[in-house]
Design a protein around this motif. Structure first.
Motif, short mmCIF file in Angstrom:
data_model
loop_
_atom_site.label_atom_id
_atom_site.label_comp_id
_atom_site.label_asym_id
_atom_site.label_seq_id
_atom_site.Cartn_x
_atom_site.Cartn_y
_atom_site.Cartn_z
N PRO A 84 27.99 2.69 70.10
CA PRO A 84 27.59 1.54 69.19
C PRO A 84 28.63 0.43 69.27
O PRO A 84 29.61 0.45 69.78
CB PRO A 84 27.88 2.60 67.95
CG PRO A 84 28.57 3.44 68.19
CD PRO A 84 28.57 3.78 69.62
N ARG A 85 28.12 -0.69 68.55
CA ARG A 85 29.18 -1.94 68.54
C ARG A 85 30.39 -1.71 67.97
O ARG A 85 31.37 -2.11 68.19
CB ARG A 85 28.29 -2.92 67.71
CG ARG A 85 28.98 -4.42 67.64
CD ARG A 85 28.18 -5.36 67.15
NE ARG A 85 28.73 -6.64 66.93
CZ ARG A 85 28.60 -7.34 66.18
NH1 ARG A 85 27.60 -7.56 65.43
NH2 ARG A 85 29.39 -8.82 65.79
N PHE A 86 30.44 -0.79 66.63
CA PHE A 86 31.71 -0.57 66.20
C PHE A 86 31.77 0.97 66.28
O PHE A 86 31.20 1.77 66.06
CB PHE A 86 31.63 -0.78 64.47
CG PHE A 86 31.10 -2.29 64.55
CD1 PHE A 86 32.04 -3.53 64.53
CD2 PHE A 86 29.76 -2.65 63.93
CE1 PHE A 86 31.76 -4.46 64.33
CE2 PHE A 86 29.51 -4.03 63.94
CZ PHE A 86 30.36 -5.08 63.86
N THR A 87 33.16 1.23 66.27
CA THR A 87 33.55 2.61 66.84
C THR A 87 34.84 3.16 66.04
O THR A 87 35.30 4.12 65.95
CB THR A 87 33.73 3.09 68.34
OG1 THR A 87 34.91 2.02 68.73
CG2 THR A 87 32.67 2.74 69.13
N GLY A 88 35.41 2.39 65.48
CA GLY A 88 36.80 2.27 64.83
C GLY A 88 36.75 3.26 63.73
O GLY A 88 37.52 4.18 63.38
N TYR A 89 35.74 3.37 62.99
CA TYR A 89 35.63 4.48 61.86
C TYR A 89 35.33 5.65 62.11
O TYR A 89 35.15 6.59 61.47
CB TYR A 89 34.62 3.79 60.80
CG TYR A 89 33.14 3.83 61.30
CD1 TYR A 89 32.26 4.57 60.99
CD2 TYR A 89 32.69 2.70 62.15
CE1 TYR A 89 31.12 4.72 61.56
CE2 TYR A 89 31.25 2.76 62.56
CZ TYR A 89 30.57 3.64 62.22
OH TYR A 89 29.20 3.86 62.68
N LEU A 90 34.63 5.94 63.62
CA LEU A 90 34.27 7.09 63.98
C LEU A 90 35.69 8.10 64.40
O LEU A 90 35.42 9.10 64.37
CB LEU A 90 33.44 7.18 65.18
CG LEU A 90 32.14 6.24 64.69
CD1 LEU A 90 31.39 6.04 66.24
CD2 LEU A 90 31.29 7.02 63.93
#
Length: 149
Positions: free
Chosen positions: A143-149
């Motif tokens: 996904p475009r954003f992964t930091g929160y995973l």
């Protein structure tokens, strides 16, 4: 390196053992089956994985054993109902899931790495992760954003 790991739910009613490999690329044991699923760990942004904070590593049923509390597990299935998500009926923790998919070579168990008791933070930091865009059914794309995973 393939190691026997122990883990369980928060309250201790459910316990399991599994043989998994959390080593960085280049230090890993040969995978039990072909495919990426056996060579890394995964973080997914689908609603289920995101809400349960699932960090999964795949193993074969032969390399996984519930050692205590099988009768305490409750099951949840959603969507196509193909994956048996199990939770401790007392504390509600999600230690693993089970399913069978031909692309993965048949039956498998997904262990929630967060439920392992014998992995130190340094080892977790070095564990490889593949990010999946499950919210868009694009499990082979990050996904475009992964930091929160």
């Amino acid at each position: 390196m393939l190691k026997t790991r122990r883990g369980g739910c928060h309250c201790g009613d459910v316990r399991f053992e599994c043989e998994i490999d959390l080593a960085p690329e280049g230090q890993r044991s040969p995978p039990p089956r072909p495919g990426i699923w056996w060579t890394t760990t995964f973080r997914c942004n689908c609603t289920f994985c995101r809400k349960t904070r699932m960090w999964k590593v795949f193993t074969t049923p032969e390399r996984f054993r519930v050692t205590q509390g099988e009768e305490k597990l409750v099951e949840y299935r959603h969507g196509a109902c193909e994956i048996q998500h199990v939770f401790c009926g007392r504390c509600g923790l999600h230690p693993f899931a089970r399913a069978s998919f031909e692309p993965l070579g048949g039956d498998f168990v997904c262990v929630n790495i967060a439920c392992l008791d014998d992995v130190d933070p340094q080892e977790l930091e070095a564990t490889p992760i593949v990010y999946e865009d499950g919210i868009n059914d694009a499990y082979d794309v990050a996904p475009r954003f992964t930091g929160y995973l």
